[in-house]
Scaffold this active site. Sequence first.
Site, PDB file in Angstrom:
ATOM      1  N   GLY A 433     -41.595  -2.149 -10.992  1.00 48.53           N
ATOM      2  CA  GLY A 433     -40.824  -2.511  -9.798  1.00 48.53           C
ATOM      3  C   GLY A 433     -41.578  -2.453  -8.501  1.00 48.53           C
ATOM      4  O   GLY A 433     -41.725  -3.451  -7.806  1.00 48.53           O
ATOM      5  N   HIS A 695     -50.246   7.230 -12.180  1.00 46.51           N
ATOM      6  CA  HIS A 695     -50.453   8.348 -11.255  1.00 46.51           C
ATOM      7  C   HIS A 695     -51.920   8.688 -11.047  1.00 46.51           C
ATOM      8  O   HIS A 695     -52.249   9.565 -10.262  1.00 46.51           O
ATOM      9  CB  HIS A 695     -49.690   9.587 -11.738  1.00 46.51           C
ATOM     10  CG  HIS A 695     -48.212   9.488 -11.494  1.00 46.51           C
ATOM     11  ND1 HIS A 695     -47.313   9.309 -12.507  1.00 46.51           N
ATOM     12  CD2 HIS A 695     -47.489   9.501 -10.352  1.00 46.51           C
ATOM     13  CE1 HIS A 695     -46.091   9.238 -11.997  1.00 46.51           C
ATOM     14  NE2 HIS A 695     -46.173   9.355 -10.706  1.00 46.51           N
TER      15      HIS A 695
END
Length: 759
Positions: A433, A695
């Site tokens: 997203g 991450h």
Amino acid sequence: MNTFHLSGYPRIGAKRELKFAVEAFWKGAKSEAELQETAAEIRRLNWAAQKAAGADLLPVGDFSFYDHVLDLLCTLGAIPKRFGFDPANLSLPEYFQLARGNATQFAMEMTKWFDTNYHYIVPEWHADTEFKVNAKNLIAQIKEAKAQGHDIKPTLVGPVTLLWLGKAKDDNFKRISLLPKLLPAYAQLLRELAAEGVDWIQIDEPILSADADANWIKAVETAYQEFAHTGVRIIIGTYFASVAEHLNLLKALPVHGVHIDCVRAPEQLSVFADAWPQNKVLSVGLIDGRNVWRANLSKVIDTLKPVQEKLGNNLWIAPSCSLLHSPQDLAVEEKLDAEIKNWMAFAAQKLVELGVVKQALAHGKDSVKEAIAASDAAAADRATNKKIHNDAVKARVANLPEGADQRKSPFAERIKAQQAWMNLPVLPTTTIGSFPQTTEIRQARAAFKKGELSAADYDAAMKKEIAYCVEVQEKLELDVPVHGEAERNDMVEYFGEQLAGYCFTQFGWVQSYGSRCVKPPIIFGDVSRPEPMTVYWSAYAQTLTKRPMKGMLTGPVTMFKWSFVRDDIPLSAVAKQIALALNDEVLDLEKAGIKVIQIDEPAIREAMPLKKAQWDEYLAWACEAFRLSSTGAEDSTQIHTHMCYSEFNDILPAIASMDADVITIETSRSDMELLTAFGDFKYPNDIGPGVYDIHSPRVPTAAEVEKLLRKAMEVVPVERLWVNPDCGLKTRGWQETTEQLEVMMDVTKKLRAELSQTK
């Protein structure tokens, strides 16, 4: 007097000083000495605030540059050998590489701390894991606090919980088998702290609050027998659920006290009060460490008074858990509605509340009558204030017809309708997203909020960013693009700002992981959607591509879980209110031509009660709320959901019952471990396992991505398999993002070519 203590305090700084200092250090813009100076000042201010409020024992060991579990692993020398670091001489850059990865090693796995939104670093356990104590950092902080004149109580994660929280990385190996090696090292750590003059130490064993099996509970008994003669007085910390079933075990352990969470589990207080030995400390947490609402001080004092009469000064008072999970100071909030603000207490105010309780227990309620009167007035106002209640919202939930949460057709029919118009290739690609939140985006948003940028100019700036994001995805040939969420500050806050029943803080930051902080919205009243929230931006993005643009929403459970939620009605009622507000958005997106819609639910696992006996009830209403959010959508509208950084293996039937057409899950750090469970379960709908870790700034090699994707192809039928990153990309830079996605796409095209040749 009764001892007032706590196990932790917000460690990011009142203005997120630690976040900015750490990130500057990562970029080379700040030296290690400068970073350490910032950290020392945060600790100094935190200790001073606690002392000023009347705290008797201040926590040490609650501060961390990244994560307290990782800190303990470093203290015990139990870092993964794959990094090649010397545990005895671990540098600060190496410490950060454990959490963030480096050019040759992926980062250690990260997952949620019990049912909170805090992420801890997951220990990696091998049969040959060794423990060797290096307590220099912890001891330095103890010396620092003592030099400032404080009485301290170090707080550590307990040895049994530490083993339990980790993952076994070898076949046919059980984590608990490391206990005989861990306990001598842990005992040595306690002795070293005793040598520094430490009297009390809190050892947190929240495993006791979960449904661990008998072997783990027996391990608790073994551990504390080992620690009986280490020279420190131990109080075992428990929180987030009742430990009443372990009363006899806790009474028999050779420890000096126990802390219980009587906010999450108020029913356990009577059990402990009736049976707890008078010569041991019972610490009671009646001030909520995880939410923002003021305590009812009169009720708290009245509840504690009979316990005090029995235990005397062996009754200790504390927050329910570490205040790590609370914003720091309500006093700096200048824009909150005054009435709503009066119902709240952040960490600094919770310290004051505990000081009032301590004073009342020592000198009677009359000695704090002004504070009690203010507390009573706030509670009465909150209970009746018209800002909280919306009869139309309540009626909509109450009058839902039977079957309102069901799609029109089963998945087998829906997927045919979706494939007919989407015409996607095998192994379709998408992202989760968000795309990079650049400095330019953040500056434009800040300028717009300050009134320095007009609405038209802000609109143009966001459209420019969206256009660039779509252009990048077009060049990459991603099959289902997203608009990148440039206009969104946060996946929960953005929606909360547009929903009735929410309010927001300016500085109510809490740590999510590492340097990542979030500013949770506050749900104070009934929730509804006054007008469309995302349609404008998604519809614009669709005009820029012929590919199916994916609309992005945050699901009802995540919306309340990652907010500070009201505590005056059941969570199930809050979830259904939010679901119906989101359903309005889904149907408006559909009308606008957005027929792929992702409703993220990363929090559905972390919101589960810790006690398995309560799971079925929770999962029933949580999954119903998700289904309600897409009720009424056409079969041809494809509903996605996303879940990450939690353990889902044991709730797969419930996840299947959510009936999303496509689920994307984080799996790269665990080497597709989670996907195996989905395969064994024969998950019925489409799955997109994450093929690289977002991450970490490192770009994965093609070999790494291919290995994971081939693993996925062995588990999931290829016609049901999607390809995507682990999570959203907002924390990454554009260059690394593009390079990472290029690798993902190159591998996907290679495997597509192979598959086409086998047909």
